[in-house]
Motif scaffolding. Structure first.
Motif, PDB file in Angstrom:
ATOM      1  N   GLY A 193       0.745  -1.309   0.033  1.00  0.00           N
ATOM      2  CA  GLY A 193       0.169   0.048  -0.163  1.00  0.00           C
ATOM      3  C   GLY A 193       0.736   1.112  -0.074  1.00  0.00           C
ATOM      4  N   GLY A 194       2.077   1.173   0.126  1.00  0.00           N
ATOM      5  CA  GLY A 194       3.114   2.290   0.264  1.00  0.00           C
ATOM      6  C   GLY A 194       3.393   2.740  -1.147  1.00  0.00           C
ATOM      7  N   SER A 195       4.273   3.980  -1.044  1.00  0.00           N
ATOM      8  CA  SER A 195       4.529   4.588  -2.277  1.00  0.00           C
ATOM      9  C   SER A 195       6.194   4.693  -2.573  1.00  0.00           C
ATOM     10  N   LEU A 196       6.390   4.550  -3.933  1.00  0.00           N
ATOM     11  CA  LEU A 196       7.716   4.815  -4.326  1.00  0.00           C
ATOM     12  C   LEU A 196       7.723   5.580  -5.587  1.00  0.00           C
ATOM     13  N   ARG A 197       9.159   6.685  -5.576  1.00  0.00           N
ATOM     14  CA  ARG A 197       9.098   7.354  -7.079  1.00  0.00           C
ATOM     15  C   ARG A 197      10.544   6.991  -7.400  1.00  0.00           C
ATOM     16  N   LEU A 198      10.449   6.253  -8.617  1.00  0.00           N
ATOM     17  CA  LEU A 198      11.741   5.991  -9.277  1.00  0.00           C
ATOM     18  C   LEU A 198      12.307   7.135  -9.916  1.00  0.00           C
ATOM     19  N   SER A 199      13.409   7.162 -10.098  1.00  0.00           N
ATOM     20  CA  SER A 199      14.036   8.148 -11.066  1.00  0.00           C
ATOM     21  C   SER A 199      14.817   7.731 -12.114  1.00  0.00           C
ATOM     22  N   CYS A 200      15.302   8.144 -13.131  1.00  0.00           N
ATOM     23  CA  CYS A 200      16.089   7.728 -14.209  1.00  0.00           C
ATOM     24  C   CYS A 200      16.835   8.924 -14.608  1.00  0.00           C
ATOM     25  N   ALA A 201      18.028   9.024 -14.413  1.00  0.00           N
ATOM     26  CA  ALA A 201      18.747  10.225 -15.000  1.00  0.00           C
ATOM     27  C   ALA A 201      19.711   9.868 -15.744  1.00  0.00           C
ATOM     28  N   ALA A 202      19.490  10.732 -16.953  1.00  0.00           N
ATOM     29  CA  ALA A 202      20.331  10.422 -18.147  1.00  0.00           C
ATOM     30  C   ALA A 202      21.658  11.452 -18.573  1.00  0.00           C
ATOM     31  N   SER A 203      22.479  10.960 -19.151  1.00  0.00           N
ATOM     32  CA  SER A 203      23.491  11.881 -19.457  1.00  0.00           C
ATOM     33  C   SER A 203      24.072  11.421 -20.825  1.00  0.00           C
ATOM     34  N   GLY A 204      24.738  12.235 -21.599  1.00  0.00           N
ATOM     35  CA  GLY A 204      25.311  11.785 -22.775  1.00  0.00           C
ATOM     36  C   GLY A 204      24.391  12.672 -24.082  1.00  0.00           C
ATOM     37  N   ARG A 205      24.051  12.134 -24.929  1.00  0.00           N
ATOM     38  CA  ARG A 205      23.426  12.948 -25.939  1.00  0.00           C
ATOM     39  C   ARG A 205      21.867  13.293 -25.548  1.00  0.00           C
ATOM     40  N   THR A 206      21.447  14.040 -26.193  1.00  0.00           N
ATOM     41  CA  THR A 206      20.215  14.995 -25.902  1.00  0.00           C
ATOM     42  C   THR A 206      19.093  13.942 -25.510  1.00  0.00           C
ATOM     43  N   PHE A 207      18.611  14.175 -24.170  1.00  0.00           N
ATOM     44  CA  PHE A 207      17.894  13.107 -23.568  1.00  0.00           C
ATOM     45  C   PHE A 207      16.412  13.356 -24.548  1.00  0.00           C
ATOM     46  N   SER A 208      15.942  14.367 -24.850  1.00  0.00           N
ATOM     47  CA  SER A 208      14.778  14.628 -25.531  1.00  0.00           C
ATOM     48  C   SER A 208      14.713  13.815 -26.739  1.00  0.00           C
TER      49      SER A 208
END
Length: 122
Positions: free
Chosen positions: A15-30
């Motif tokens: 019932g709990g919550s978590l927020r995962l993050s994904c950090a990108a480096s290198g070429r343009t993320f978009s």
């Protein structure tokens, strides 16, 4: 090429919550469509969520609809997975992935992170 690093995993009660993050480096993320996949012990990797380059289109696996939300911030070169109402069956290593187009198929993604463990205890 783009490098991906996940964070935010951990141990949480049902019932709990978590927020995962994904950090990108290198070429343009978009330039990349992004996705989240997970793999539980003894099981095959499975699709969780995907988001288009602009963030205007998202796709969530049926078992996570209404509980998980995928988002991205191209200005911060980051993608997120907000996970609410977690269940024991959500326990897995979660991977972020980047590719040329939004897809539910893992082999369509060219770049992968190392994964972050999510454990939901009952």
């Amino acid at each position: 090429q783009v490098q991906l690093v996940e964070s935010g995993g951990g141990l949480v009660q049902v019932g709990g919550s978590l927020r995962l993050s994904c950090a990108a480096s290198g070429r343009t993320f978009s330039r990349y469509a992004m996705g989240w996949f997970r793999q539980a012990p003894g099981k095959e990797r499975e699709f969780v969520a995907a988001i288009s380059r602009s963030g205007g289109f998202t796709s969530i696996t049926d078992s996570a609809k209404g509980r998980f939300t995928i988002s991205r911030d191209n200005a911060k070169n980051a993608m997120y997975l907000q996970m609410n109402s977690l269940k024991p069956e959500d326990t897995a290593v979660y991977y972020c992935a980047g590719g040329d187009y939004t897809s539910r198929v893992g082999s369509d993604y060219n770049y992968w992170g190392q994964g972050t463990q999510v454990t939901v205890s009952s």
